[in-house]
Design a protein around this motif. Structure first.
Motif, PDB file in Angstrom:
ATOM      1  N   UNK A  95       0.800  -1.223   0.000  1.00 50.72           N
ATOM      2  CA  UNK A  95       0.000   0.000   0.000  1.00 50.72           C
ATOM      3  C   UNK A  95       0.833   1.273   0.000  1.00 50.72           C
ATOM      4  N   UNK A  96       2.143   1.157   0.269  1.00 56.53           N
ATOM      5  CA  UNK A  96       2.973   2.361   0.365  1.00 56.53           C
ATOM      6  C   UNK A  96       4.064   2.444  -0.692  1.00 56.53           C
ATOM      7  N   UNK A  97       4.391   1.344  -1.327  1.00 52.98           N
ATOM      8  CA  UNK A  97       5.496   1.337  -2.288  1.00 52.98           C
ATOM      9  C   UNK A  97       5.179   2.229  -3.501  1.00 52.98           C
ATOM     10  N   UNK A  98       6.204   2.984  -3.957  1.00 54.22           N
ATOM     11  CA  UNK A  98       6.048   3.844  -5.141  1.00 54.22           C
ATOM     12  C   UNK A  98       7.021   3.446  -6.247  1.00 54.22           C
ATOM     13  N   UNK A  99       7.721   2.331  -6.050  1.00 53.74           N
ATOM     14  CA  UNK A  99       8.599   1.792  -7.089  1.00 53.74           C
ATOM     15  C   UNK A  99       7.748   0.926  -8.016  1.00 53.74           C
TER      16      UNK A  99
ATOM     17  N   UNK B 279      16.032   3.226  -6.031  1.00 50.45           N
ATOM     18  CA  UNK B 279      16.544   4.588  -5.832  1.00 50.45           C
ATOM     19  C   UNK B 279      15.833   5.292  -4.680  1.00 50.45           C
ATOM     20  N   UNK B 280      14.551   5.015  -4.502  1.00 51.50           N
ATOM     21  CA  UNK B 280      13.803   5.646  -3.410  1.00 51.50           C
ATOM     22  C   UNK B 280      14.382   5.230  -2.053  1.00 51.50           C
ATOM     23  N   UNK B 281      14.703   3.932  -1.934  1.00 54.62           N
ATOM     24  CA  UNK B 281      15.286   3.451  -0.676  1.00 54.62           C
ATOM     25  C   UNK B 281      16.683   4.028  -0.461  1.00 54.62           C
ATOM     26  N   UNK B 282      17.489   4.065  -1.530  1.00 52.39           N
ATOM     27  CA  UNK B 282      18.853   4.583  -1.405  1.00 52.39           C
ATOM     28  C   UNK B 282      18.833   6.048  -0.983  1.00 52.39           C
ATOM     29  N   UNK B 283      17.909   6.832  -1.547  1.00 51.59           N
ATOM     30  CA  UNK B 283      17.790   8.245  -1.152  1.00 51.59           C
ATOM     31  C   UNK B 283      17.392   8.359   0.320  1.00 51.59           C
ATOM     32  N   UNK B 284      16.434   7.502   0.740  1.00 51.08           N
ATOM     33  CA  UNK B 284      16.015   7.530   2.143  1.00 51.08           C
ATOM     34  C   UNK B 284      17.170   7.143   3.062  1.00 51.08           C
ATOM     35  N   UNK B 285      17.966   6.155   2.637  1.00 50.02           N
ATOM     36  CA  UNK B 285      19.057   5.677   3.471  1.00 50.02           C
ATOM     37  C   UNK B 285      20.096   6.776   3.729  1.00 50.02           C
TER      38      UNK B 285
ATOM     39  N   UNK C 234      18.092  10.132   8.945  1.00 51.36           N
ATOM     40  CA  UNK C 234      17.984  10.912  10.178  1.00 51.36           C
ATOM     41  C   UNK C 234      17.043  12.105  10.024  1.00 51.36           C
ATOM     42  N   UNK C 235      16.668  12.413   8.786  1.00 55.11           N
ATOM     43  CA  UNK C 235      15.770  13.550   8.552  1.00 55.11           C
ATOM     44  C   UNK C 235      14.368  13.206   9.046  1.00 55.11           C
ATOM     45  N   UNK C 236      13.781  14.088   9.851  1.00 57.78           N
ATOM     46  CA  UNK C 236      12.465  13.828  10.438  1.00 57.78           C
ATOM     47  C   UNK C 236      11.354  14.196   9.459  1.00 57.78           C
ATOM     48  N   UNK C 237      10.259  13.460   9.539  1.00 55.17           N
ATOM     49  CA  UNK C 237       9.073  13.783   8.751  1.00 55.17           C
ATOM     50  C   UNK C 237       8.454  15.053   9.320  1.00 55.17           C
TER      51      UNK C 237
ATOM     52  N   UNK D 263       2.599   8.599   0.173  1.00 56.30           N
ATOM     53  CA  UNK D 263       3.071   8.293  -1.182  1.00 56.30           C
ATOM     54  C   UNK D 263       3.410   9.574  -1.940  1.00 56.30           C
ATOM     55  N   UNK D 264       2.556  10.593  -1.794  1.00 56.03           N
ATOM     56  CA  UNK D 264       2.799  11.872  -2.471  1.00 56.03           C
ATOM     57  C   UNK D 264       4.087  12.518  -1.958  1.00 56.03           C
ATOM     58  N   UNK D 265       4.304  12.463  -0.638  1.00 58.43           N
ATOM     59  CA  UNK D 265       5.529  13.025  -0.056  1.00 58.43           C
ATOM     60  C   UNK D 265       6.748  12.260  -0.570  1.00 58.43           C
ATOM     61  N   UNK D 266       6.628  10.933  -0.676  1.00 60.55           N
ATOM     62  CA  UNK D 266       7.728  10.121  -1.192  1.00 60.55           C
ATOM     63  C   UNK D 266       8.073  10.465  -2.630  1.00 60.55           C
ATOM     64  N   UNK D 267       7.041  10.655  -3.477  1.00 60.94           N
ATOM     65  CA  UNK D 267       7.273  11.051  -4.869  1.00 60.94           C
ATOM     66  C   UNK D 267       7.951  12.414  -4.939  1.00 60.94           C
ATOM     67  N   UNK D 268       7.490  13.323  -4.083  1.00 58.56           N
ATOM     68  CA  UNK D 268       7.993  14.695  -4.114  1.00 58.56           C
ATOM     69  C   UNK D 268       9.460  14.756  -3.692  1.00 58.56           C
ATOM     70  N   UNK D 269       9.798  14.011  -2.650  1.00 63.89           N
ATOM     71  CA  UNK D 269      11.151  14.059  -2.095  1.00 63.89           C
ATOM     72  C   UNK D 269      12.040  12.918  -2.605  1.00 63.89           C
ATOM     73  N   UNK D 270      11.470  12.043  -3.456  1.00 65.27           N
ATOM     74  CA  UNK D 270      12.209  10.890  -3.978  1.00 65.27           C
ATOM     75  C   UNK D 270      12.689   9.974  -2.843  1.00 65.27           C
ATOM     76  N   UNK D 271      11.821   9.792  -1.834  1.00 65.08           N
ATOM     77  CA  UNK D 271      12.138   8.953  -0.679  1.00 65.08           C
ATOM     78  C   UNK D 271      11.140   7.802  -0.593  1.00 65.08           C
ATOM     79  N   UNK D 272      11.574   6.697  -0.002  1.00 61.77           N
ATOM     80  CA  UNK D 272      10.687   5.532   0.158  1.00 61.77           C
ATOM     81  C   UNK D 272       9.682   5.798   1.278  1.00 61.77           C
ATOM     82  N   UNK D 273       8.378   5.883   0.967  1.00 56.01           N
ATOM     83  CA  UNK D 273       7.387   6.176   2.014  1.00 56.01           C
ATOM     84  C   UNK D 273       7.236   5.054   3.032  1.00 56.01           C
ATOM     85  N   UNK D 274       7.507   3.803   2.637  1.00 55.16           N
ATOM     86  CA  UNK D 274       7.357   2.693   3.574  1.00 55.16           C
ATOM     87  C   UNK D 274       8.393   2.798   4.693  1.00 55.16           C
ATOM     88  N   UNK D 275       9.660   2.915   4.328  1.00 53.90           N
ATOM     89  CA  UNK D 275      10.706   2.998   5.351  1.00 53.90           C
ATOM     90  C   UNK D 275      10.668   4.342   6.073  1.00 53.90           C
TER      91      UNK D 275
END
Length: 709
Positions: A60-64, A102-108, A112-115, A126-138
């Motif tokens: 439900x959260x993956x954007x890859x 790439x989404x996971x690598x960017x998040x990794x 330490x960055x807080x939501x 999901x929208x925040x993940x697309x915008x910031x290129x970060x994995x929303x699940x992790x």
């Protein structure tokens, strides 16, 4: 709006408050002040400086796109793990052609960055993940420990396998709220039960063969890592024991205390020994499946037979689940989704060896096997009979646990089956400025023949005709949408087939279109979509659904989508199921709950849940029809929620179809008039100005809440 609850200031997010909302908050405050657990039956339908988020699965959260297109949850999990596990990422450094997310690598790199503070549902994440290129699940997984409010499925807290990963770091002073908790006992039981089939055992054999190949390859490539595996297993168990001793995490009831303290048995200490041990256990399970008779036995009897047949030690079985998890890490198996059959087998082994009380082993051959000469397919269920096994760690870990729903009647049942003592137990009714819903109990047709869904009356042509006549008359006087619930798919199909022969369905379609819920999720979603469309366009529609199905649990029919809900019959569960029979015997022996009392309670909570789909707010209105003679009996009627009982008039207990329809015809024109806020103030709404004029204004509504000892 600013409210004061016994010296506590509450910032309420609306201009007005319902009296029942005020008293609900007051009951919650009492629970928190007492540092205990609460149990409330509520009424149906009722830019921040904090962080609130919803948590769900990878599916439900993956954007890859490459991962989420796998669609099935297990496949999505496996595909994600094959890209994000430490082993897969290490291989990527050696082989540039290896895939990565790439989404996971960017998040990794930014873990330490807080939501940012705010409220995030799944779409927002999901929208925040697309915008910031970060994995929303992790991102959400790391944010749960700093969030002020977390919303997720019951399973994330009640299923020990998931809770140990997701919920273990929550503060013990956290407040846990189980909303819509009318089925919480079933969720507890499902989370602690395991079923094995012959097909699953075949796949488990293939898993063991595959693991054996992995072990042989690792021996040739890196025997040191395999030799160190036992030390890592012992260290992991020691860490878990320390966490449990220091009360730093939620207790997993599936990992017994002796597993964390005792030495690992020699029979499963090395990887080779463990594979041979599990192969022998798998052969024993398949041997027990070669039967044509049903067998119900205790875990102790199952283990005695295992000991006498193969001399397999119960103590070694307790370690199987943890031993397999350690082996999977040593072999660096990134995608363990294909090993799900073996995971289930190890869970079965651990649970059957851990729990001797509150569980039952049921060996059940398939009675529908066509080939008389072949062995029938067979299921072995390790069925949890005691819902308190999964609930106990939650109750003991967290300071305040609140169980709430609109359909918890009778209130004394849940504390008994969940084995806890609430410090506050209350039921709230609804304040109304007008009669926003009318519950009717239709018990006979116009020919005075009783209508009922009981088994002996299901083929009665008079009953079939009267049920059809009820729908005919209702479709003529009810505007927009009607939802009709049946006790089971089989009964729905038989009634629809009978009505089709008598042309009754043709007559119904003159007034409204007909849609049906099926066991297929895609078909049901399409039927719901078309049902909504028909109601929106003014054509009107009838949706045939089933109690305990998808529609009865998760879909709201607000306003014109559900002007009438009809429950045809009482949705009793199939009483000949072996698992249910075992649970009923356990409830009788352990909690002194009679079989008939539990079956009636279970049926009435599902009936109330079905009809409650239609009333979703103070401005909503609709008709709730209980179409069965048995609803009028006091043992059934008194098990309905208080908000329904309070609106049942004395003449509505055993109405005929004609009497019920006549009342509805008079009621709908009155309800079609616009609702003015001025008419609700002081009756079902309270404003800030009313509090300012009279701080004790809520005293007049004190009968809304009833507390039980």
């Amino acid at each position: 709006m600013r409210l004061t609850l016994k010296e506590l200031t509450v910032l309420f997010p609306y201009e007005h408050v319902y009296p029942e909302q005020y008293y609900y908050m007051l009951e919650v405050k009492k629970t928190l002040d007492a540092s205990g657990h609460g149990y409330y039956e509520k009424v149906q339908g009722s830019s921040p400086d904090f962080l609130a988020l919803a948590l769900s699965s990878r599916k439900n959260l993956c954007i890859n796109d490459a991962v989420v297109n796998k669609r099935e949850g297990i496949a999505v999990d496996g595909s994600c793990q094959s890209l994000t596990s430490s082993y897969a990422r290490a291989k990527k450094k050696l082989d540039p052609n290896q895939g990565q997310c790439d989404f996971f690598e960017n998040w990794d790199t930014k873990r330490d960055a807080a939501l940012p503070k705010g409220i995030y549902n799944l779409a927002d994440l999901r929208a925040y993940g697309h915008r910031k290129k970060l994995c929303p699940y992790f991102l959400s997984r790391t944010a749960v420990n700093t969030a002020d409010i977390v919303i997720y499925s019951y399973h994330y807290l009640l299923d020990p396998k998931i809770a140990e990963i997701v919920s273990k770091d929550f503060n013990p002073r956290s407040v846990v709220i189980f909303d819509e908790a009318h089925n919480i006992d079933n969720v507890c039981i499902e989370s602690m039960s395991v079923s094995l089939s012959r097909r699953l055992m075949t796949r488990a054999d293939a898993n063991l063969t595959s693991l054996d190949r992995h072990i042989k390859r690792l021996k040739a490539e890196n025997s040191v890592r395999l030799a160190e595996e036992y030390d890592k297993l012992v260290e992991n168990l020691r860490d878990k024991h320390a966490e449990r001793e220091e009360d730093r995490t939620i207790v997993n009831p599936g990992v017994p205390e002796e597993v964390l303290k005792d030495a690992v048995p020699g029979t499963i200490r090395t990887a080779d020994h463990f594979i041979r041990f599990m192969t022998r256990f798998a052969e024993y399970v398949k041997h027990r499946m070669r039967t044509r008779t049903v067998c119900v036995e205790s875990p102790a009897a199952f283990l005695r037979d295992l000991q006498s047949s193969l001399l397999m030690d119960r103590r070694a079985l307790k370690f199987c689940s943890e031993r397999f998890a350690s082996l999977a890490k040593t072999l660096e198996l990134a995608d363990v989704s294909a090993l799900n059959p073996l995971v289930k087998l190890t869970q079965f082994a651990t649970l059957v060896a851990t729990f001797s009380h509150g569980f039952s082993v049921i060996i059940e051959p398939d009675e529908l096997t066509r080939d008389e000469n072949a062995l029938p397919d067979c299921l072995i269920h390790l069925s949890c009979l005691d819902a308190s096994v999964a609930m106990r760690p939650v109750m003991s870990r967290f300071q305040s646990v609140i169980i709430t729903s609109g359909t918890l009647s009778p209130l004394d049942m849940y504390p008994r089956i969940l084995n806890f003592q609430p410090c506050v137990m209350a039921s709230l009714s609804m304040t109304q400025s007008r009669e926003s819903f009318v519950p009717l109990m239709v018990g006979k047709g116009n020919d005075q023949v009783e209508i009922s869904s009981k088994f002996e009356a299901r083929d009665d042509t008079a009953v079939i005709r009267n049920y059809g006549n009820l729908l005919q008359e209702m479709s003529k006087c009810v505007p927009d949408g009607m939802v009709v619930f049946f006790p089971s798919y089989t009964y729905m199909e038989s009634l629809v087939a009978a009505w089709a022969k008598t042309r009754l369905l043709d007559d119904l379609t003159k007034h409204k279109l007909i849609f049906m819920e099926t066991t297929d999720a895609v078909e049901t979603a399409h039927a719901l979509e078309q049902y909504v469309r028909a109601c929106e366009t003014g054509r009107g529609a009838i949706l045939f659904s089933v109690a305990r199905g998808k529609v009865s649990e998760g879909i709201d029919f607000a306003h014109h989508l559900g002007r009438a809900v009809i429950m045809l019959g009482i949705p009793f569960v199939f009483t000949e199921g072996r698992i249910l029979r075992a649970r009923l015997e356990y409830l009788r022996d352990e909690f002194d709950i009679r079989e008939n009392d539990f079956l009636t309670f279970d049926a009435m909570r599902h009936a109330a849940q079905c009809v409650g789909r239609a009333i979703r707010g103070k401005t909503d209105y609709g008709v709730l029809v209980f179409a069965d003679r048995r609803y009028g009996k006091i043992d059934k009627r008194t098990k309905l929620p208080r908000w329904i009982q309070n609106n049942l008039s004395s003449g509505s207990h055993n109405m005929s179809v004609e009497e019920g329809v006549s009342k509805i015809r008079k009621w709908f024109p009155y309800m079609g008039q616009p609702v003015r806020k001025e008419d609700q103030l002081g009756v079902s709404l309270v404003s800030q100005e009313m509090f300012a004029q009279n701080p004790n204004v809520m005293e007049r509504f004190k009968n809304v809440v009833v507390e039980l000892d």
